[in-house]
Design a protein around this motif. Structure first.
Motif, short mmCIF file in Angstrom:
data_model
loop_
_atom_site.label_atom_id
_atom_site.label_comp_id
_atom_site.label_asym_id
_atom_site.label_seq_id
_atom_site.Cartn_x
_atom_site.Cartn_y
_atom_site.Cartn_z
N CYS A 1 14.56 58.41 35.60
CA CYS A 1 14.89 57.35 34.64
C CYS A 1 14.92 56.00 35.33
CB CYS A 1 16.24 57.63 33.97
SG CYS A 1 17.60 57.84 35.14
N ASP B 1 17.36 53.87 36.14
CA ASP B 1 18.81 54.08 36.22
C ASP B 1 19.54 52.81 36.63
OD1 ASP B 1 21.10 55.54 35.98
OD2 ASP B 1 20.88 56.63 37.87
N THR C 1 25.42 55.70 39.22
CA THR C 1 24.01 55.83 39.60
C THR C 1 23.58 57.28 39.70
OG1 THR C 1 24.60 55.74 41.96
CG2 THR C 1 24.04 53.65 40.88
N THR D 1 21.53 54.18 30.89
CA THR D 1 21.43 55.58 31.31
C THR D 1 22.77 56.14 31.75
OG1 THR D 1 20.75 54.75 33.49
CG2 THR D 1 19.02 55.50 31.99
N TYR D 2 23.65 55.32 32.33
CA TYR D 2 24.91 55.85 32.85
C TYR D 2 25.84 56.33 31.74
CZ TYR D 2 27.78 51.68 31.77
OH TYR D 2 28.49 50.67 31.14
N ALA E 1 22.65 59.36 36.77
CA ALA E 1 21.77 59.91 35.73
C ALA E 1 20.49 60.41 36.37
CB ALA E 1 21.48 58.84 34.67
N ARG E 2 20.08 59.77 37.45
CA ARG E 2 18.85 60.14 38.17
C ARG E 2 18.94 61.55 38.77
NH1 ARG E 2 19.60 55.33 42.46
NH2 ARG E 2 20.20 54.36 40.48
#
Length: 960
Positions: free
Chosen positions: A211, A213, A203, A263-264, A205-206
């Motif tokens: 995003c 996420d 968690t 996203t990850y 990428a944010r």
């Protein structure tokens, strides 16, 4: 839309040029307070409850349990980022970025909710696509720091079916915290030391760009990275173009558009890197990237990885979908490796290898890691779990297939099926360790309901990885290899570029046209319940068996129920057995007897009379099922006798199972401890690595439990007698790869038990090493250093510290570090603890390793515990965002607790400490395991004392 891809947005250019052109960096940090386009002002910080109310009042469904609203669907991200790693002071490192996102409206609403964490928002623009009246007024935005949400409110509704965009300029810190976009340092360099790299799973990428996420909010990505001209940038896809900036001093690298992904899995990096590339297939290059000091050490794993990739392509009949596969080596990560699509990022000690200077344990660890991460390219990256509660849908498969891939690739390389037998290691490396954890009341189901990032990070544990893999292995057995593989192929095809839950996976596995068991009905009993069963086998009369199942707990004084309704847990168990009459240890799934009820009766006229000497029955053939087996006293006695008589007739996996089951069953008071202890006698004749590995684990456990008691010396004398023949035989055997591992393990435990030959040889090798005559033998280097350092003074310890600091060999550094932790001198232990606090010398993961190894030193456990609790806030802050480090530290330290006093200390600490972070479950499990340890010593002390005296007399061993 198109004009935004031609040049960098105006504000982003201004921010970038300000960073480069100014002698200080905080100019562009001030932009976070600037007035934004369309009337947007600086963000409003609100608590989560208020943010939920704001969204509800604006007619959008409020978010629940940490999940994003579902009214918008991401389509395409365009991310431009400049990691500034060029200042003299790393504490001032930061990055500036721009995120442009195309999204589609699914349900009417007037806001956008994205995930953000630790980002300063400088500017927001929202607009329609494919229209001349594109701009939409932004009223304001709110940042919810608890749930990590950015909510942007607009002056009109988004309409279903239409496409829109949001563009956000932002900046953020670039720290060495191993999460999001972080900085890693190449040791022993004076220039170009720093590498900016990413760790977005699960968690984070944010932390690098705003995003959606969540794993099921997939989209395509176009990445642009700005770097200094002498540096290298990398991302998931091949580079598409580069553009010179600032008279050529900087370069903007634009990368090709990615496939649809979560996203990850997005990744990018910048650093002073070299490469090594081979052609994996006619359409795919396999490349490693590392510092010039390490690039040659990646060659073995590049070649191995290319072959693994080809194996997976053929095995799953799905080509690798990206045009390249890169492996990036960085000095520091929070995890061993991360499977980002097309750009896997590895920590140095999990991929670097040179057979002249690295042990075969390091070689096996590196291969395991590479094979694991490449399996994720299909399980996780292509077909992705719909939410983190189904984490096992990626981690269980990667854990299971890593050994399958290693065996297939290496057997093909040596053209022999005898030298390597990696699948045999599954039970001892995967199943037996997780049995211990999953036998706790504080265990949890494989499938979990999760909300915030703290809960999500806690589920990255041995249940998802090891138990999940054990269940996959069991599924392959009861379905049969062909049916299992066909189901996997169908699953990957159905959910490629999409997301699945456990029910979707089970449905894919039921699709065999020849008919199949109800996989979903069977497997839900395993993934939705905690713990696992023990199957009890008793003979009513010859040819007639009574089989019962019950929930196994390490301490059966705890309740055997799952909830307040007192509903007993039941599993659908694929039970198999064999006897001395046939001794068929290759039994197929056609011989499965399904146990669904609490009690089942089996009539088998071919069964021998199990009350007569020489006759035995063994359940769970090759331990394919995830359950333990218990027998009546007669059957246990006959098994123990037959192992002494002819152990080779019983399969090695079942010999290991018998040892592991027996000691665990005795711990749970389901059988006498004497029965389990009697199995040690047959080890005088054992020569296989797998059962010996299981036995060594039990010997080490008992040694740890009795160390603080008068039984310590007696047990060491007995244990040395048990291992002496196998140690000599394995030392003289060239044999297979397993023989080499066996000798190393026996030597290490022999040194721990002060075996005279181990101690003498260690001192001789170390003496020659100090005189620079010979290097230490690689596979036993840690044991030698530990043995010598046990009595080391400060001067000797300083010599090893110097070698540790000077070495660029990660395997050697780990050996030195392990040796340091064995010292019994309190002054030396204090120096090591201080060293773990010096981040310039010892990075976070190494500090965790040092502290947990030091805790395993019985003379230092209380010192380490005091250090951990006194400085808990420091550790909480240092590893707050890390995926594994905090829980590993807590688990490693509390695993050494064996007394009621230690249990009381742990309980008191938990009572007075409110914030346990991502280590909460580790603390809970540590407390339960510590109580079990203390009760074991209390319950079994006299039994073990009497048995040891009997054995010492029987084998004419002198107790001094």
């Amino acid at each position: 839309m198109e004009k935004k891809t031609v040049v960098l947005p105006t504000l982003f250019v201004v921010m970038f040029l300000a960073v480069i052109g100014s002698s200080v960096l905080f100019y562009y940090f001030g932009l976070s307070n600037a007035v934004c386009h369309n009337g947007t002002s600086s963000s409003t910080q609100v608590p989560s409850t208020e943010a939920a109310i704001l969204i509800e009042n604006n007619r959008t469904v409020p978010y629940h349990h940490g999940r994003l609203p579902r009214h918008l669907k991401p389509v395409l991200y365009k991310i431009e980022v400049f990691p500034n790693i060029y200042l003299k002071n790393p504490d001032q490192f930061s990055f500036v970025g721009k995120m442009w996102l195309q999204f589609q409206c699914l349900e009417q609403g007037n806001n956008i909710t994205l995930n953000v964490d630790q980002l300063k928002i400088a500017d927001i623009e929202v607009g329609r696509l494919n229209t001349s009246q594109g701009l939409i007024q932004v009223l304001n935005f709110a940042v919810d720091t608890e749930w990590q949400f950015l909510t942007i409110f607009i002056n009109q509704d988004f309409l279903p079916g239409n496409n829109y965009y949001v563009e956000i300029n932002y900046n953020g810190p670039l720290k060495s915290d191993y999460t999001g976009l972080y900085v890693s340092t190449i040791p022993h360099r004076t220039r170009n030391q720093h590498v900016a790299a990413t760790q977005f799973s699960p968690t984070d990428a944010r932390k690098a760009f705003p995003c959606f996420d969540e794993p099921d909010r997939k989209a395509r990505f176009e990445i642009t990275i700005i770097r200094r001209a002498d540096m290298v940038s990398l991302s998931n896809m091949p580079k598409d173009s580069e553009r010179r900036l600032m008279s050529g001093a900087f370069v903007a690298d634009a990368y090709q558009t990615s496939p649809v992904m979560s996203t990850y899995l997005v990744a990018f990096a910048v650093g002073d890197l070299s490469s090594l590339s081979i052609e994996a297939t006619s359409v795919l290059n396999f490349t490693s990237w590392a510092s010039i000091e390490n690039i040659d050490k990646t060659r073995a794993m590049v070649e191995f990885g290319a072959n693994v990739l080809k194996f997976y392509e053929g095995h799953f009949e799905i080509p690798f979908p990206l045009p390249k596969q890169d492996m990036l080596v960085v000095p520091e990560t929070a995890v061993g490796a991360m499977e980002n699509w097309g750009l896997i990022i590895f920590k140095e000690d999990r991929i670097c290898y040179d057979d002249r200077y690295y042990s075969e344990f390091a070689w096996m660890d590196a291969m395991t890691t590479v094979a694991h991460e490449l399996a994720h390219q299909w399980f996780g990256n292509l077909a992705t779990p719909n939410w983190w509660g189904n984490l096992f849908l990626k981690e269980a498969f990667a854990t299971y297939f890593e050994l399958v891939a290693m065996q297939n690739v290496l057997v093909a390389a040596v053209n022999s099926s005898d030298y390597y037998n990696f699948p045999d290691y599954f039970t001892i490396n995967t199943m037996h360790p997780i049995f211990e954890t999953d036998g706790l009341m504080t265990s949890h189901p494989v499938h979990m309901s999760l909300s915030d990032s703290t809960e999500i990070k806690q589920v990255f544990d041995s249940i998802s990885y090891l138990k999940g893999a054990s269940l996959i292995r069991m599924m392959e057995f009861f379905l049969g290899p062909s049916h299992f593989l066909n189901g996997l192929k169908l699953y990957l095809q159905r959910y490629e570029y999409s997301n699945a839950d456990h029910d979707g996976f089970f449905a894919s596995m039921e699709s065999d046209p020849k008919g199949s068991p109800n996989v979903g009905e069977i497997m839900r009993t395993w993934v939705l319940q905690p713990n696992y069963p023990v199957v009890h086998v008793t003979q009513i009369r010859p040819g007639y068996l009574r089989i019962t199942q019950s929930r196994f707990l390490n301490d059966l004084t705890k309740t055997n129920t799952t909830n307040s309704t007192n509903e007993k847990l039941r599993w659908t168990i694929p039970f198999t057995y064999t006897t001395d009459v046939e001794a068929n240890f290759t039994v197929s799934n056609s011989k499965i007897i399904w146990l669904e009820r609490e009690e089942t009766f089996i009539i088998d006229k071919g069964l021998p009379d199990l009350t007569r000497d020489g006759h035995w029955l063994i359940g769970n053939v090759q331990q394919k099922g995830y359950y333990r087996v218990n027998y009546g006293p007669d059957i246990w006695g006959h098994i123990a006798q037959y192992l002494i008589y002819d152990h080779s007739r019983i399969h090695k996996l079942n010999r290991a199972q018998i040892i592991n089951d027996a000691f665990s069953l005795s711990k749970a008071k389901l059988m006498p401890l004497e029965t389990a202890l009697s199995l040690f006698e047959y080890l005088l004749f054992e020569d296989d690595y797998v059962p010996w590995s299981a036995a060594i684990s039990e010997l080490k456990t008992i040694a740890r439990l009795v160390h603080a008691t008068p039984l310590d010396s007696k047990f060491k004398i007995f244990a040395n007698n048990v291992i002496k023949y196998a140690l000599v035989n394995s030392a003289n055997s060239q044999g297979t790869f397993s023989n080499k591992l066996l000798y190393a393990k026996l030597f290490a435990i022999g040194c721990k038990f002060l075996n005279p030959s181990c101690v003498t040889n260690s001192r001789a090798w170390y003496g020659a090493f100090r005189e620079r005559v010979i290097p230490l033998p690689l596979n036993i280097r840690p044991a030698i250093l530990c043995t010598v350092m046990k009595r080391a003074n400060v001067s000797e310890w300083e010599f090893i510290v110097g070698r540790y600091n000077a070495s660029l060999n990660t395997d050697e550094r780990q050996a030195y570090l392990y040796g340091m932790t064995c010292a019994e001198d309190p002054a030396v232990q204090d120096r090591l603890i201080r060293l773990t606090q010096d981040s310039s010398t010892m990075k976070g993961p190494e500090a965790v390793r040092a502290l947990t190894d030091l805790a395993a030193n019985p003379t230092a456990i209380d010192k380490v515990w005091n250090h951990l609790t006194t400085n808990w806030c420091h550790f909480l802050e240092r590893f707050a965002g890390s995926l594994f480090q905090l829980s590993r530290l807590v688990s490693g330290v509390t695993a050494e607790f064996t007394t009621h006093e230690q249990v009381a200390d742990l309980k008191n600490f938990l009572a007075r400490t409110s914030n346990l972070g991502t280590a909460r479950r580790a603390f809970e499990q540590g407390l339960e395991a510590a109580r079990d340890n203390a009760r074991w010593v209390e319950a079994h002390y006299e039994t073990l004392n009497t048995w040891l005296y009997t054995m010492l007399a029987k084998h004419e061993l002198v107790f001094a």
